[in-house]
Design an enzyme around this catalytic site. Sequence first.
Site, PDB file in Angstrom:
ATOM      1  N   GLY A   1       0.782  -1.238   0.000  1.00  0.00           N
ATOM      2  CA  GLY A   1       0.000   0.000   0.000  1.00  0.00           C
ATOM      3  C   GLY A   1       0.812   1.286   0.000  1.00  0.00           C
ATOM      4  O   GLY A   1       0.370   2.290   0.563  1.00  0.00           O
TER       5      GLY A   1
ATOM      6  N   ARG B   1     -15.388 -15.163 -10.289  1.00  0.00           N
ATOM      7  CA  ARG B   1     -14.936 -13.768 -10.265  1.00  0.00           C
ATOM      8  C   ARG B   1     -16.110 -12.793 -10.205  1.00  0.00           C
ATOM      9  O   ARG B   1     -16.046 -11.754  -9.553  1.00  0.00           O
ATOM     10  CB  ARG B   1     -14.097 -13.452 -11.511  1.00  0.00           C
ATOM     11  CG  ARG B   1     -12.728 -14.073 -11.479  1.00  0.00           C
ATOM     12  CD  ARG B   1     -11.900 -13.691 -12.685  1.00  0.00           C
ATOM     13  NE  ARG B   1     -10.610 -14.335 -12.591  1.00  0.00           N
ATOM     14  CZ  ARG B   1      -9.561 -13.831 -11.943  1.00  0.00           C
ATOM     15  NH1 ARG B   1      -9.648 -12.669 -11.345  1.00  0.00           N
ATOM     16  NH2 ARG B   1      -8.423 -14.490 -11.876  1.00  0.00           N
TER      17      ARG B   1
ATOM     18  N   LEU C   1     -10.553  -7.711 -12.858  1.00  0.00           N
ATOM     19  CA  LEU C   1     -11.961  -7.382 -12.611  1.00  0.00           C
ATOM     20  C   LEU C   1     -12.792  -7.782 -13.834  1.00  0.00           C
ATOM     21  O   LEU C   1     -12.331  -7.671 -14.969  1.00  0.00           O
ATOM     22  CB  LEU C   1     -12.093  -5.882 -12.339  1.00  0.00           C
ATOM     23  CG  LEU C   1     -11.418  -5.434 -11.030  1.00  0.00           C
ATOM     24  CD1 LEU C   1     -11.191  -3.926 -11.022  1.00  0.00           C
ATOM     25  CD2 LEU C   1     -12.233  -5.885  -9.818  1.00  0.00           C
TER      26      LEU C   1
ATOM     27  N   ASN D   1      -6.492   3.284 -12.290  1.00  0.00           N
ATOM     28  CA  ASN D   1      -5.440   2.339 -11.891  1.00  0.00           C
ATOM     29  C   ASN D   1      -4.075   2.987 -12.099  1.00  0.00           C
ATOM     30  O   ASN D   1      -3.923   3.872 -12.936  1.00  0.00           O
ATOM     31  CB  ASN D   1      -5.542   1.074 -12.756  1.00  0.00           C
ATOM     32  CG  ASN D   1      -4.506   0.026 -12.400  1.00  0.00           C
ATOM     33  OD1 ASN D   1      -4.264  -0.260 -11.220  1.00  0.00           O
ATOM     34  ND2 ASN D   1      -3.858  -0.553 -13.404  1.00  0.00           N
TER      35      ASN D   1
ATOM     36  N   HIS E   1      -0.215   1.773 -13.130  1.00  0.00           N
ATOM     37  CA  HIS E   1       0.510   0.625 -13.660  1.00  0.00           C
ATOM     38  C   HIS E   1       1.993   0.973 -13.731  1.00  0.00           C
ATOM     39  O   HIS E   1       2.347   2.062 -14.204  1.00  0.00           O
ATOM     40  CB  HIS E   1      -0.023   0.255 -15.050  1.00  0.00           C
ATOM     41  CG  HIS E   1       0.652  -0.940 -15.625  1.00  0.00           C
ATOM     42  ND1 HIS E   1       0.427  -2.221 -15.153  1.00  0.00           N
ATOM     43  CD2 HIS E   1       1.589  -1.054 -16.590  1.00  0.00           C
ATOM     44  CE1 HIS E   1       1.184  -3.069 -15.828  1.00  0.00           C
ATOM     45  NE2 HIS E   1       1.910  -2.390 -16.702  1.00  0.00           N
TER      46      HIS E   1
ATOM     47  N   GLU F   1     -10.523  -4.407 -20.578  1.00  0.00           N
ATOM     48  CA  GLU F   1      -9.273  -5.058 -20.968  1.00  0.00           C
ATOM     49  C   GLU F   1      -8.167  -4.679 -19.977  1.00  0.00           C
ATOM     50  O   GLU F   1      -7.996  -3.474 -19.696  1.00  0.00           O
ATOM     51  CB  GLU F   1      -8.876  -4.570 -22.363  1.00  0.00           C
ATOM     52  CG  GLU F   1      -8.378  -5.647 -23.272  1.00  0.00           C
ATOM     53  CD  GLU F   1      -8.048  -5.059 -24.639  1.00  0.00           C
ATOM     54  OE1 GLU F   1      -6.976  -5.359 -25.145  1.00  0.00           O
ATOM     55  OE2 GLU F   1      -8.862  -4.280 -25.157  1.00  0.00           O
TER      56      GLU F   1
ATOM     57  N   GLU G   1       8.799   5.926  -7.143  1.00  0.00           N
ATOM     58  CA  GLU G   1       8.801   7.361  -6.778  1.00  0.00           C
ATOM     59  C   GLU G   1       7.895   8.157  -7.707  1.00  0.00           C
ATOM     60  O   GLU G   1       7.176   9.055  -7.274  1.00  0.00           O
ATOM     61  CB  GLU G   1      10.221   7.921  -6.917  1.00  0.00           C
ATOM     62  CG  GLU G   1      10.944   8.060  -5.604  1.00  0.00           C
ATOM     63  CD  GLU G   1      12.321   8.659  -5.812  1.00  0.00           C
ATOM     64  OE1 GLU G   1      12.405   9.765  -6.365  1.00  0.00           O
ATOM     65  OE2 GLU G   1      13.294   7.979  -5.431  1.00  0.00           O
TER      66      GLU G   1
HETATM   67  C1  GAR Z   1       2.822  -0.705  -7.635  1.00  0.00           C
HETATM   68  O1  GAR Z   1       4.088  -0.658  -8.259  1.00  0.00           O
HETATM   69  C2  GAR Z   1       1.722  -0.675  -8.659  1.00  0.00           C
HETATM   70  O2  GAR Z   1       2.017   0.138  -9.765  1.00  0.00           O
HETATM   71  C3  GAR Z   1       1.651  -2.121  -9.059  1.00  0.00           C
HETATM   72  O3  GAR Z   1       1.800  -2.821  -7.857  1.00  0.00           O
HETATM   73  C4  GAR Z   1       2.620  -2.072  -6.972  1.00  0.00           C
HETATM   74  C5  GAR Z   1       1.887  -1.934  -5.661  1.00  0.00           C
HETATM   75  O4  GAR Z   1       2.698  -1.313  -4.716  1.00  0.00           O
HETATM   76  N1  GAR Z   1       0.436  -2.425  -9.713  1.00  0.00           N
HETATM   77  C6  GAR Z   1       0.328  -3.284 -10.710  1.00  0.00           C
HETATM   78  O5  GAR Z   1       1.261  -3.948 -11.110  1.00  0.00           O
HETATM   79  C7  GAR Z   1      -1.062  -3.423 -11.295  1.00  0.00           C
HETATM   80  N2  GAR Z   1      -1.004  -4.038 -12.589  1.00  0.00           N
HETATM   81  P1  GAR Z   1       2.061  -0.600  -3.458  1.00  0.00           P
HETATM   82  O6  GAR Z   1       1.145  -1.638  -2.786  1.00  0.00           O
HETATM   83  O7  GAR Z   1       3.235  -0.265  -2.607  1.00  0.00           O
HETATM   84  O8  GAR Z   1       1.294   0.599  -3.926  1.00  0.00           O
END
Ligand code: GAR
Length: 220
Positions: free
Chosen positions: A17, A71, A99, A113, A115, A149, A178
Amino acid sequence: MSEATKKRVAVLISGRGSNMASLIEAAKEPGYPAEIVVVGSNRPDAAGLEAAKEAGLQTFAIDHKEFGKDRAAFDSALSAELKKHDVELVVLAGFMRLLTPGFTEEWEGRLINIHPALLPSFPGLNTHARALETGVKLHGATAHFVTSEMDVGPIIMQGAVPVLDDDSEQTLAARVLEVEHQIYPEALALVAAERTEINGMRVTVVGSDDLDDDLIAPTV
Ligand code: GAR
């Protein structure tokens, strides 16, 4: 900005998180247009849930394992929980769960989201390893609206970082993280302030306010 005009936001996580923490921090700003009303997870043991509680936020966990392969049933339970909290925007922050179209269509335009790659490059998992393998010189993060998607959807904001000769997956991931922490609160602010307009795959920023314009431009 009064609490009444702030958008009610749920943050969904599956792990530590750190993006959630950056959103919580940003939302402390009185002028921030979103209020985080709840943090939810598909993993009851997600470390981020504890951090959210410590920050004084309401939390919930819906364990996806209890739904087996269904799901759609998990997504319905998730949607019902979000509605209980009168959520207006759903923010995926390391929510590692596909989802169903039923969910993404229900929340279309209100679901975003982050990514860890410059989409459309490297959708899916292991983005940093793949960036190193393919030899790209720029890598980064993308905040985008979610469609049915996976990792495809109108892009709100991107931030880029250089890939250095001596990078490992870990050092590159840390540099990208960061940027995630920088752009995601900005992207949420734009959406919450209704300053984003979606035209096909393009998102344009409309209106003006006191957001830092340096952050709205890509950070290279
Ligand atoms: C983050 O790097 C986020 O971009 C990635 O998971 C990590 C979660 O870190 N998300 C994905 O890969 C979604 N496809 P966090 O729990 O420290 O925010």
